[in-house]
Design a protein around this motif. Structure first.
Motif, mmCIF file in Angstrom:
data_model
loop_
_atom_site.group_PDB
_atom_site.id
_atom_site.type_symbol
_atom_site.label_atom_id
_atom_site.label_comp_id
_atom_site.label_asym_id
_atom_site.label_seq_id
_atom_site.Cartn_x
_atom_site.Cartn_y
_atom_site.Cartn_z
ATOM 1 N N ASN A 2 0.820 -1.036 0.073
ATOM 2 C CA ASN A 2 0.271 -0.333 -0.282
ATOM 3 C C ASN A 2 1.025 1.622 0.108
ATOM 4 O O ASN A 2 0.770 1.361 0.703
ATOM 5 C CB ASN A 2 -0.765 0.495 1.062
ATOM 6 C CG ASN A 2 -2.241 -0.320 0.966
ATOM 7 O OD1 ASN A 2 -2.990 0.270 -0.799
ATOM 8 N ND2 ASN A 2 -2.711 -0.689 1.380
ATOM 9 N N VAL A 74 -4.390 -8.899 2.308
ATOM 10 C CA VAL A 74 -3.305 -7.934 3.437
ATOM 11 C C VAL A 74 -2.507 -9.552 3.511
ATOM 12 O O VAL A 74 -3.126 -10.261 3.887
ATOM 13 C CB VAL A 74 -4.142 -7.594 4.231
ATOM 14 C CG1 VAL A 74 -3.684 -7.354 5.547
ATOM 15 C CG2 VAL A 74 -5.267 -6.266 4.425
ATOM 16 N N GLU A 77 -4.074 -12.155 5.877
ATOM 17 C CA GLU A 77 -5.473 -12.468 5.252
ATOM 18 C C GLU A 77 -5.483 -13.685 4.363
ATOM 19 O O GLU A 77 -6.492 -13.925 4.087
ATOM 20 C CB GLU A 77 -6.019 -11.142 5.348
ATOM 21 C CG GLU A 77 -7.391 -11.210 5.275
ATOM 22 C CD GLU A 77 -8.225 -9.878 4.387
ATOM 23 O OE1 GLU A 77 -9.637 -9.450 4.126
ATOM 24 O OE2 GLU A 77 -7.854 -8.720 4.607
ATOM 25 N N GLN A 87 -14.371 -8.448 0.740
ATOM 26 C CA GLN A 87 -13.880 -6.647 0.843
ATOM 27 C C GLN A 87 -14.230 -6.106 -0.605
ATOM 28 O O GLN A 87 -14.843 -5.157 -1.155
ATOM 29 C CB GLN A 87 -12.821 -7.178 -0.343
ATOM 30 C CG GLN A 87 -11.918 -6.284 1.344
ATOM 31 C CD GLN A 87 -10.222 -6.132 1.243
ATOM 32 O OE1 GLN A 87 -10.085 -5.047 0.896
ATOM 33 N NE2 GLN A 87 -9.552 -7.165 1.878
ATOM 34 N N GLY A 289 -8.665 -8.248 9.148
ATOM 35 C CA GLY A 289 -9.081 -7.143 8.835
ATOM 36 C C GLY A 289 -10.063 -6.451 9.369
ATOM 37 O O GLY A 289 -11.339 -5.810 9.663
ATOM 38 N N ARG A 324 -14.239 -2.485 8.707
ATOM 39 C CA ARG A 324 -12.487 -3.041 7.844
ATOM 40 C C ARG A 324 -11.673 -2.615 8.533
ATOM 41 O O ARG A 324 -11.385 -0.926 8.392
ATOM 42 C CB ARG A 324 -12.311 -4.125 6.565
ATOM 43 C CG ARG A 324 -13.407 -4.993 6.057
ATOM 44 C CD ARG A 324 -13.056 -6.517 6.931
ATOM 45 N NE ARG A 324 -13.812 -7.101 6.524
ATOM 46 C CZ ARG A 324 -13.406 -8.850 6.865
ATOM 47 N NH1 ARG A 324 -12.500 -8.785 6.969
ATOM 48 N NH2 ARG A 324 -14.708 -9.801 6.586
ATOM 49 N N SER A 326 -7.252 -2.188 7.553
ATOM 50 C CA SER A 326 -6.254 -2.630 7.061
ATOM 51 C C SER A 326 -5.229 -1.480 6.707
ATOM 52 O O SER A 326 -5.557 -0.252 7.182
ATOM 53 C CB SER A 326 -7.283 -2.098 5.159
ATOM 54 O OG SER A 326 -7.023 -0.734 4.844
#
Length: 930
Positions: A2, A74, A77, A87, A289, A324, A326
């Motif tokens: 990210n 993630v 995840e 998501q 998350g 959630r 993140s």
């Protein structure tokens, strides 16, 4: 990864240095108000600005009236099936009602808002595609997915399915992944675009805009260290003091980029309040998350409001829509975990385990991480979780869980057993041979004097045949372990059943009827009765010409209920090979191959499905598809070091080449098989080579050679016991015997075919039995037998065999002066051979037609080897010594695609390895198709 803000200018929405990149992406998606069914994969190094580009494209799409759906992987995840899909589809939950009941319910279960059994992966993928297409009729859609490598495997499979089916829709797909990272997303065939680091001018501009207080000298230093990485350019100055940024104090020495960024994130996390770090630690270890789970695990110590400092510091984002959390960069989560003590990590894992009672696999994993010493209860839970993962096809996840279970086992025997099972799963399904070898060594190290478990013996046997091909040693090792085991022949003992399935293959590879005697005894002793699939396999695969027919009803039931367990699919396929039932569940094999390509099915099972498809395609006359399956299989064998299975795919290539009249290629391939198989005792492989050699010799008119090879496969007068491929060569032997004046041997073999159970196994084999009898029946008596053969229901599914019988029939009719009837049969045969591309048989049928007084097309002479332009390019590069990976980088293809192309090129050039490419390319007249 990210890197949301890494290239965004704070005073502007423009991305520094990304004008040309954005222009390409907008051009790719047509830059209109609607998206026209396209998929683009964005890649680049960590911190290069992929997320920022995604954000800019998404913002532009929204301005143009496109609805944007987002998801991001993630790290923690990745083990939660369909977490990423959840998501992506959260904004569409209310729209599920537009789907039919089957697709709606499957999708609800997959994303966790409905109950019921886990849906079939193909059904889920189709449901997602249908939902998106229906919604896009009203509003065009753009799917924006960040961090593909950290999305769960199930979501990656669905996204790969969807991305390949967007042409003509109003849906776009834009995804990003870190360069060089492994992913379960199968990208071959999709357009990829690499985001480059910023150039010097753009780097300087970004530093000036984001950090105007930094002196020019420090900016130059940072620009040199950052090497155009936008995230480093933006973040590195923040780690410096005000004095350092103004050159009033020395700037510290520069660490390697990844370590420097890790240290930066750790310092930012360390300054947070304790309650914030508590929540971040639980979130990092949880990985889903899900705020509900995070809050529950932190109950009494922290609450969601305590995340505010982390949000202000741009470390995390919290979505109110889907509840959630993140991390804005995965390294933040890593830094959080690294900053705490081992006891704090264990406490967080235990807290998560306490609130995950409804999620047994996740709970078992957290309990394992929370354990401070041996704990049999937790080890058993992890072992159970491993078995559930294996049933879903997650072999590597099963190995991980079993290995952890072994580490928590109080008893030495249990630890050794679990490591051995992990090793077996690794070799049997996972495609991780080196890792499996280390696990097996670990099991023996733990219990060096204990009795070796069946899983250990099976793993050892598999490693033996794959590395050395030593069938005899592997066989004796496994038989000895079964005989010495304390299982009491309990049919519910999973290790015993697995060992027996492997023993079936070892007996088959060995090609000696005596090898099957212990196996028959073991299966008969199973109590209360053998498992259905194991019993059927032993009846239809070992000696089906004698034992197969009684098992056919039970095989039909197995096919009808095959399900989607990769191991079961392949084993039902094994049981279906000789009764010619592979086509009845071709869909299951194809699905498994698709899953293998997407990385969601074990490599070994992917190979098994390709083997079965190759055989099926050959017999039903889809020879190009058979060659493609074989090429893909060989490329996989090379990539994953499954050397033992290469001969199987070489056989498919050889028999296709033989049928097409490419004797040189077929001979090279069968010679490779025999050269490999003979010193290793793999006589079963040699029998397959004999079959291909027989067919090649028949096609070229060398009937004496054909007879010798056919006899090596099965002596005249008997359908060789426990050599099931002998059934496929029975008609070949009869023809070769007749054409070499061995009428007595031909008749004896036809009688043996009739006395066997061949005709009861399948229409194709009944066709061969009746044809053999017709060929050996003198005069007009043969005509009725040929007519019976060609009236067998379903025989048209096997066009090559049926065409050969028509050729024999036409030849006999011509000799009986039934000219009109002869021409009819010969014309049908000729047309079938022409459609198949069976050149030698085209020539024979045409010659018979001319002899009957009817003109026929002259058989075409072999032309130059036809390679596509891309194949010429790949072959030329490979001949220079470049590796598949190097060629892939030059041609912007995946290395697996290069391997598949090479294994299709080799048979065209009549070679079996890249070592012969240079000479083949220089000596042959090569034409380029397309």
């Amino acid at each position: 990864m990210n890197d949301l803000d890494s290239t965004v200018c704070p005073a502007s929405s423009r991305l520094v240095g990304r004008d040309s990149d954005l222009a390409f992406i907008h051009f790719f998606f047509d830059s209109n108000s609607e998206v026209h069914g396209a998929a683009l994969l964005l890649s680049g190094e960590a911190g290069v600005g992929k997320t920022a580009v995604l954000e800019a494209v998404a913002a532009g799409a929204v301005r143009n009236g496109v609805r944007v759906l987002r998801a991001a992987g993630v790290q923690f995840e990745a083990d939660i099936s369909y977490a990423g899909l959840n998501q992506l589809l959260v904004p569409l939950f209310d729209d599920f009602e537009i789907l039919d009941t089957v697709h709606r319910d499957a999708l609800r279960v997959a994303v966790g808002i409905g109950g019921g059994p886990a849906p079939d992966r193909l059904l889920t993928s189709t449901a997602v595609l249908l939902l998106l297409r229906l919604i896009s009729v009203r509003t065009p859609l753009l799917l924006v997915v960040d961090d593909l490598p950290w999305l769960d495997r199930a979501t990656n499979s669905v996204l790969g399915f969807v991305a390949r089916r967007l042409v003509g829709s109003r849906i776009g797909f834009l995804a990003a992944s870190r360069e060089g990272s492994d992913s379960f997303f199968e990208s071959s065939g999709l357009t990829e675009y690499r985001l480059q680091p910023l150039d010097d001018a753009s780097s300087a501009e970004l530093l000036t805009l984001t950090h105007p207080d930094v002196s020019p000298a420090v900016r130059r230093r940072i620009a040199t260290e950052a090497r155009g990485n936008p995230l480093a350019l933006v973040e590195l100055p923040t780690a410096l003091s005000a004095e350092q940024r103004a050159t009033l104090a020395a700037v510290p020495g520069v660490l390697p980029l990844s370590e420097r960024l890790q240290a930066l994130f750790a310092s930012r996390v360390a300054g947070l309040p304790d309650r914030s770090r508590e929540l971040l630690l639980i979130a990092a270890l949880d990985g889903t998350g899900d705020l509900a789970s995070i809050e529950a695990a932190a109950a009494g110590r922290a609450a969601v409001d305590d995340l505010a400092p982390a949000e202000r510091n741009r470390l995390v984002t919290v979505s109110a829509d889907n509840r959630r959390l993140s991390f804005r960069h995965p390294l933040i989560g890593s830094a959080v975990v690294e900053l705490v003590t081992a006891s704090e990590r264990r406490r967080a894992h235990q807290a998560l385990a306490d609130v995950l009672s409804d999620h047994p696999e996740r709970r078992a994993w957290h309990l394992g991480e929370a354990a401070v010493g041996p704990d049999e209860e937790v080890a058993a839970l992890l072992e159970e979780a491993a078995h559930r993962r294996l049933r879903r096809g997650d072999a590597l996840g099963a190995v991980t869980a079993l290995t952890r279970a072994a580490g928590l086992s109080p008893a030495v025997a249990d630890a050794s057993r679990r490591l051995a099972e992990a090793a077996y799963v690794g070799v049997d399904s996972g495609g991780e041979l080196e890792g499996a070898s280390r696990l097996l060594a670990g099991a023996r190290l733990i219990s060096p004097t204990g009795q070796e478990s069946l899983h250990a013996a099976a793993a050892s046997a598999f490693l033996l045949i794959n590395r050395d091909g030593d069938i005899d040693t592997a066989y004796r090792l496994l038989v000895g372990a079964i005989e010495a085991g304390g299982h009491g022949y309990d049919a519910s003992d999973g290790a015993l059943v697995e060992a027996l399935h492997l023993l079936v293959l070892l007996c088959w590879y060995g090609g000696d009827p005596k090898l099957w005697e212990p196996l028959r005894d073991f299966v008969d002793r199973l109590t209360p009765r053998p498992p259905e699939l194991l019993w059927v396999v032993t009846q239809t695969f070992a000696d089906p010409a004698r034992t197969g027919p009684p098992a056919l009803p039970r095989l039909a039931e197995l096919i009808a209920t095959v399900g989607d367990d990769p191991t079961r699919v392949v084993r039902v396929g094994t049981a279906s090979v000789y009764p010619d039932r592979l086509g009845d569940f071709r869909w299951a094999s194809r699905r498994l191959v698709e899953q293998g390509r997407a990385g969601t099915a074990p490599v070994r099972r992917h190979l098994g499905a390709l083997m079965h498809l190759g055989l099926d395609y050959y017999h039903v006359g889809q020879w190009d598809d058979a060659a493609q399956s074989a090429a893909e299989g060989l490329a996989l064998c090379e990539e994953h070091d499954y050397r033992f299975f290469a001969w199987y795919f070489q056989y498919v290539q050889a028999v296709v080449a033989a049928a097409r009249g490419d004797v040189t290629t077929s001979a090279a391939l069968t010679e490779e098989i025999v050269r490999w198989a003979t010193p290793r005792g793999a006589h079963g492989a040699r029998f397959f080579a004999c079959h291909a050699r027989t067919l090649a010799a028949l096609g070229s008119g060398d009937f004496e050679t054909a007879y010798q090879h056919a006899c090596a496969l099965s002596p005249p007068g008997t359908v060789a016991p426990y050599v099931p491929i002998a059934m496929w060569g029975t008609m070949d032997l009869v023809e070769a015997a007749l054409r070499t004046g061995r009428d007595k041997e031909a008749a004896a073999h036809a009688a043996a075919m009739r006395a066997s159970a061949m005709a009861e196994l399948s229409p194709r084999l009944e066709l061969l039995v009746l044809a053999g009898e017709a060929l050996t029946t003198p005069g007009e008596g043969a005509v009725a037998l040929f007519e019976r053969a060609l009236s067998v229901p379903g025989q048209e599914r096997w066009p090559f065999d049926a065409a050969r019988v028509r050729l024999f029939h036409g030849e006999r009719l011509r000799r009986l002066r039934a000219t009109t009837e002869a021409r009819e049969q010969l014309t049908l045969a000729l047309e079938a051979f022409q459609r198949l591309g069976a050149a030698p048989w085209v020539t024979r049928a045409a010659a018979e037609l001319r002899a009957s007084g009817q003109s026929a097309p002259t058989a075409a002479r072999p032309g130059p080897v036809a390679l596509t332009a891309q194949e010429v390019q790949i072959a030329t590069l490979a001949a220079t010594g470049l590796t598949n990976k190097q060629i892939a980088e030059r041609l912007f293809l995946s290395h697996r695609t290069i391997g598949t192309h090479l294994y299709q090129i080799y048979p065209k050039l009549g070679i079996t390895s890249r070592a012969a490419l240079r000479d083949a390319l220089s000596n042959l007249d090569i034409s380029q198709d397309g």
